[in-house]
Design a protein around this motif. Structure first.
Motif, short mmCIF file in Angstrom:
data_model
loop_
_atom_site.label_atom_id
_atom_site.label_comp_id
_atom_site.label_asym_id
_atom_site.label_seq_id
_atom_site.Cartn_x
_atom_site.Cartn_y
_atom_site.Cartn_z
N LEU A 251 -24.06 -20.90 -28.98
CA LEU A 251 -23.39 -19.83 -28.25
C LEU A 251 -22.06 -19.45 -28.85
O LEU A 251 -21.33 -20.29 -29.40
N TRP A 252 -21.72 -18.18 -28.66
CA TRP A 252 -20.33 -17.76 -28.84
C TRP A 252 -19.60 -17.89 -27.50
O TRP A 252 -18.46 -18.37 -27.46
N ALA A 253 -20.24 -17.47 -26.42
CA ALA A 253 -19.56 -17.48 -25.13
C ALA A 253 -20.52 -17.76 -23.99
O ALA A 253 -21.72 -17.51 -24.09
N SER A 254 -19.96 -18.28 -22.90
CA SER A 254 -20.72 -18.50 -21.68
C SER A 254 -19.88 -17.99 -20.52
O SER A 254 -18.71 -18.36 -20.36
N VAL A 255 -20.48 -17.11 -19.73
CA VAL A 255 -19.80 -16.47 -18.61
C VAL A 255 -20.49 -16.91 -17.32
O VAL A 255 -21.70 -16.73 -17.18
N ALA B 237 -23.75 -7.53 -28.23
CA ALA B 237 -24.06 -8.94 -27.98
C ALA B 237 -25.56 -9.16 -27.79
O ALA B 237 -26.31 -8.25 -27.41
N GLN B 238 -25.98 -10.38 -28.07
CA GLN B 238 -27.29 -10.89 -27.65
C GLN B 238 -27.03 -11.66 -26.35
O GLN B 238 -26.18 -12.54 -26.32
N ALA C 149 -23.15 -7.89 -18.24
CA ALA C 149 -24.22 -7.85 -19.24
C ALA C 149 -24.27 -6.49 -19.92
O ALA C 149 -24.43 -6.40 -21.15
N GLY C 150 -24.14 -5.43 -19.15
CA GLY C 150 -24.17 -4.09 -19.72
C GLY C 150 -23.04 -3.86 -20.70
O GLY C 150 -23.25 -3.28 -21.78
N ALA C 151 -21.84 -4.33 -20.35
CA ALA C 151 -20.69 -4.18 -21.25
C ALA C 151 -20.88 -4.99 -22.52
O ALA C 151 -20.57 -4.53 -23.63
N LEU C 152 -21.41 -6.20 -22.40
CA LEU C 152 -21.65 -7.03 -23.57
C LEU C 152 -22.70 -6.40 -24.48
O LEU C 152 -22.53 -6.36 -25.71
N LEU C 153 -23.78 -5.92 -23.90
CA LEU C 153 -24.83 -5.29 -24.70
C LEU C 153 -24.30 -4.05 -25.40
O LEU C 153 -24.66 -3.78 -26.55
N PHE D 214 -19.20 -7.69 -30.28
CA PHE D 214 -19.92 -8.95 -30.12
C PHE D 214 -21.14 -9.00 -31.04
O PHE D 214 -22.06 -9.77 -30.79
N THR D 215 -21.15 -8.19 -32.07
CA THR D 215 -22.31 -8.13 -32.96
C THR D 215 -22.67 -9.51 -33.48
O THR D 215 -21.81 -10.26 -33.95
N ASP D 216 -23.94 -9.87 -33.34
CA ASP D 216 -24.48 -11.16 -33.79
C ASP D 216 -23.94 -12.34 -33.01
O ASP D 216 -24.07 -13.48 -33.46
N LYS D 217 -23.38 -12.09 -31.83
CA LYS D 217 -22.86 -13.19 -31.01
C LYS D 217 -23.74 -13.36 -29.78
O LYS D 217 -24.11 -12.40 -29.12
N LEU D 218 -24.05 -14.63 -29.49
CA LEU D 218 -24.92 -14.97 -28.37
C LEU D 218 -24.05 -15.34 -27.17
O LEU D 218 -23.18 -16.21 -27.25
N VAL D 219 -24.31 -14.67 -26.04
CA VAL D 219 -23.54 -14.89 -24.82
C VAL D 219 -24.51 -15.16 -23.67
O VAL D 219 -25.46 -14.40 -23.47
#
Length: 232
Positions: free
Chosen positions: A76-80, A30-31, A22-26, A3-8
């Motif tokens: 955004l790239w993604a919204s969870v 991810a940002q 959040a931990g998995a994304l980071l 997810f480098t440079d991707k905002l979630v």
């Protein structure tokens, strides 16, 4: 998967599942933006000091102006969407206020966040992902006996996810949801001390499914309501 440079954005990020997501994304670069309701929630968020996390005081996500303010200006790239709440109770014992609390907390909040997320993702011109959290009773309504208001709300989340997936597929936005059974959390263990905890899905396992669906590696799955039941 990266997810480098991707905002979630992750709603409900301070809860057990939200922290795992959040931990998995980071961990994948991810940002993350994590809205919170009060200072106590912000303080207990495990990654509050991570430089790639932005905590935002947001309030009630069933409030349209709150949600619009939260997503305003984001690319955004993604919204969870994990935020929600559970309440049991027979239909006989559930008044309109209790019904509406479940619908607002689970369905209206998800709808408004999906709406805002579509606009924010489209602003990038690069497509993106939306992942919602339904529940097992949304797929198996008979399992929702004794928690009908919750089942109604989560069934709406499932239907929203499927129909929205069709609306925005042409924009390169893939929308899916997961449908957990009872997740193995300290709160659920305390509430059901005699249950078979080893059969419940772990938060990290459910989070892994969510993160894949939100990732660039997911290139074909849309409109799915993915069961994450473990062995329960």
């Amino acid at each position: 998967m990266t997810f480098t440079d991707k905002l979630v954005l992750v709603t409900g990020g301070a809860g057990a599942l939200g922290v795992a997501v959040a931990g998995a994304l980071l961990g994948q670069g991810a940002q993350c933006i994590v809205p919170y309701r009060d200072e106590a929630e912000a303080q207990r968020f495990a990654f509050r000091d991570n430089k790639n996390v932005r905590l935002i005081a947001a309030g009630d996500l069933a409030n349209e102006s709150v949600v619009e303010g939260l997503y305003d200006g984001l690319k955004l790239w993604a919204s969870v969407h994990i935020a929600g709440g559970f309440a049991s109770g027979s239909v006989e014992d559930t008044d309109k206020a209790a019904l509406m609390k479940q619908i607002d907390g689970n369905l209206v909040s998800c709808f408004l966040c999906c709406r805002a997320a579509v606009k924010a993702i489209k602003a990038t011109g690069n497509g993106g992902r939306i992942v919602n959290v339904a529940a097992r009773p949304a797929l198996e309504p008979r399992a929702g006996a004794g928690m009908t208001a919750y089942t109604i709300a989560k069934s709406g989340v499932a239907t929203l996810s499927i129909s929205l997936a069709e609306e925005v597929a042409k924009e390169g936005i893939l929308v899916n949801a997961v449908a957990p059974s009872i997740i193995d959390t300290p709160a659920n263990r305390k509430a059901m001390p005699k249950a078979a905890f080893d059969k419940w899905p772990k938060v990290e396992e459910v989070a892994a499914t969510i993160v894949f669906l939100a990732s660039p590696d997911n290139v074909v799955t849309r409109g799915g309501i993915v069961p994450v039941y473990g062995r329960s």
